[in-house]
Each structure stands twice: as C-alpha cells, then as structure tokens.
Design an enzyme around this catalytic site. Structure first.
Site, short mmCIF file in Angstrom:
data_model
loop_
_atom_site.label_atom_id
_atom_site.label_comp_id
_atom_site.label_asym_id
_atom_site.label_seq_id
_atom_site.Cartn_x
_atom_site.Cartn_y
_atom_site.Cartn_z
N LYS A 78 0.84 -1.20 0.00
CA LYS A 78 0.00 0.00 0.00
C LYS A 78 0.87 1.26 0.00
CE LYS A 78 -3.83 -2.42 2.10
NZ LYS A 78 -4.46 -2.94 3.32
N GLN A 86 -4.67 -1.71 9.39
CA GLN A 86 -4.50 -3.04 8.80
C GLN A 86 -5.11 -4.09 9.74
OE1 GLN A 86 -3.16 -3.65 5.63
NE2 GLN A 86 -4.06 -5.66 6.05
N ASP A 110 -11.16 2.91 4.15
CA ASP A 110 -11.57 1.50 4.00
C ASP A 110 -13.09 1.38 3.88
OD1 ASP A 110 -9.72 -0.49 3.65
OD2 ASP A 110 -9.22 -0.67 5.78
#
Ligand code: NDP
Length: 301
Positions: A53, A97, A120
């Site tokens: 990422k 994460q 997200d």
C-alpha cells in the site's frame, strides 16, 4: 465457450492512472493527499499488505505515513493513535490493517476513525450512507469489483446479480453497490439451501466465501459474468498456490467473462484504496470538518 479473462491488473492500472492525474491536479494547487497506514504487531501477511500500500501510494503521488505499534499494544494506545491521526491536518485517509491482536476491539478502533478519513469504508456512517445512496467512502474490494463489472459489461441496469457471501467487508457492500447500479440482487450465504440453483439464474455472480473452488461451472448460467473475490492458499501437487473461491477451469467453460486468481480482484482493491484517498481529500477540501482543529484541510505544500 471459453470465457474472456478479465484483466484485473490492466484495469487496476487504469484506476491508478486516474488517481495519479487527480493527485497531480491537487499537487498543482499545493495539496498532497496523505494516507496513514496503521499496523499493530508483526503479522507477516499484514506487513506485506502494508508495504504494498505504501509503495503504491508513492507511485501515484499520495504521501503515506506508516504508524507501527507493538503486538502487545493496548486498545487505549491504538485509540490514542487514531485520535492523533484524526486531528492531523496532513492525513486525509486512515487505514488500520486488519486483523488486530486479540486484546483490541477491531470495531471500536474502526468506529474511532473520522468517517471522512475512513478510506476503507468500514465506519457505520459510511456503511449507512452507502445503503441510502448518499456520497460515501465505500469498501475498496467491492468498489473494485463494481469497476471490473462496468469495464466488462458496461451498463449493469436490469441484470440479475447473485452475491455469494454476506460479510461486512465484501458481500454486503457489494450487494448495495449492485442495487445502486440498478441490478436485481440476490445474496446467498451458508444458510441458503440451494445457493447453486440461485446462482444459475444470475447474469452476474460475485463470489466471496473463502472456500477454495467452491463455485464450479455447474453453478453458472451459460454466459454469466463471474467475479471471484476469494484468495485461498492451498497445497497442490506438493506446491503452495493461490486459488479463488471459483473453480476457474470449469467456470471459464460456461461463463462469458471471469476474473482470474491472482490478477483479478486483488490488484483492484489497492487501486481503489488510492482512489478513496483522493476522493477523501477532495471531499475534505469541499467541506472542512467544523469540529476538527485542522479544519479538515489536507496538507498544503
Ligand atoms: P468472511 O469469512 O467474512 O465471509 C464469508 C461469507 O461466505 C459468509 O457470509 C458466509 O456465510 C459465506 N459462506 C461460507 N460458506 C458458504 C457456503 N458453503 N455457501 C454459501 N455461502 C457461504 O469472508 P470475506 O468476505 O472477508 O472474504 C471472502 C474471501 O474473499 C476470502 O477468500 C478472502 O481472502 C477474500 N478477500 C479478498 C480480497 C481481495 O482483495 N481480493 C479482500 C477481502 C477478502 P455466513 O454469513 O452464513 O457465515
């Protein structure tokens, strides 16, 4: 019939090119989108995801900050970090994460992220907005699947889509997006008696179950378009390999188009994370948060 293989890498590159163009336009205004990636612990797979990422962000003109905490970090420490990132005017997107270590309540951490920085798309405010068809940051994987479908089929209006799986991160937001795209949507899950029979009625089948090769050609209507979200590592003939939730070999003989694993949905997820970061930045410029000491404004160079 052998299906068209949907090239997720090429379509992800197209998304990344769009993001790079948007980031360059922001840079011309003295603004650099900022993405904070929070990693708690040393999980090897999570470390790889975070590294990818960060690398991808750099390639498209997004400034990334990695924030690491040890595996034994307390929930309070993680929440304090989120709060600091919420208030940091150089941070437009925050990604935690997952999974988090067992002592930390994942949901509490996700809900602590300001919705406008929730790249997200997991915060209830974004989930609710998606359900109502309001502007929202949407979960990256279903967003990527929708793009693959649009690139493959064009207008989705009037199609019958079956989503296999009802998780919060894939199945449910996927169903909401398909409904918004004017599909008739059926969601099947582990308690559905004849999931295969329902799939056989579908023009579009999106599969996200986490079971290697569960959906084979016998589940499909001839000509269906198949999106395989699954990523399963299996041992076969003494070798470790990645396979999807769809049995690619039999499905490609029935479908008109299908995503491979790897190289289908996977690259789209990260590209859509970058897209969400730029979208979040633009939204924060348009509507700075009133109770945010930073004014919600992104970093200006
Ligand atoms: P979850 O385990 O959260 O959800 C799985 C879903 O599948 C559940 O809704 C479950 O039903 C349903 N299910 C399980 N067994 C069956 C069955 N026999 N018939 C019908 N439905 C069934 O998984 P995720 O959604 O998080 O992930 C699914 C897959 O996608 C995994 O392989 C994961 O690795 C992959 N993935 C890939 C991503 C990418 O970037 N490509 C991103 C995210 C996930 P029930 O609710 O009834 O239990």
């Amino acid at each position: 019939m052998s299906a068209h293989i949907i090239d997720g890498k090429a379509i992800a590159q197209k998304v990344l090119d769009e993001v790079r163009t948007a980031a360059a336009a922001l840079a011309a205004r003295g603004i650099t989108p900022g993405l904070a990636v929070v990693l708690v612990g040393e999980d090897p797979a999570s470390q790889v995801y975070v590294r990818n990422k960060v690398l991808r962000a750099g390639e498209v003109g997004i400034r990334s900050l990695e924030r690491r905490l040890p595996a034994d970090a307390s929930e309070a420490e993680v929440l304090a970090l989120i709060e600091a990132l919420n208030r940091d005017k150089t941070v437009n997107g925050i990604l935690v994460q997952l999974p988090l270590p067992a002592q930390i309540d994942e949901n509490k951490v996700i809900q602590a992220i300001r919705p406008e920085k929730d790249v997200d798309g997991f915060h209830v405010a974004n989930v609710g907005a998606l359900q109502q068809g309001l502007p929202a940051l949407t979960a990256c994987t279903p967003l990527g699947c929708l793009r693959l479908l649009r690139e493959t089929c064009g207008d989705l209006s009037g199609k019958h889509a079956v989503v296999v799986g009802r998780s919060n991160i894939v199945g449910k937001p996927m169903a909401a997006l398909l409904l918004q795209a004017h599909c008739a949507v059926t969601v099947v899950h582990s308690r559905t008696p004849d999931a295969a029979g329902l799939c056989r009625l579908a023009d579009i089948v999106v599969v996200a179950v986490g079971r290697p090769r569960m959906v084979d050609g016998s589940w499909l209507k001839p000509g269906a378009v198949v999106i395989d979200v699954g990523i399963n590592r299996i041992d076969e003939n003494g070798k470790s390999r990645l396979v999807g939730d769809v049995d690619f070999e039999s499905a490609k003989e029935v479908a008109s188009a299908i995503t491979p694993v790897p190289g289908g949905v996977g690259p789209m997820t990260i590209a859509c994370l970058m897209q969400n970061t730029v979208s979040a930045t633009l939204a924060q410029i348009a509507a700075p948060a009133s109770d945010n000491p930073s004014g919600g404004k992104p970093q200006t160079a």
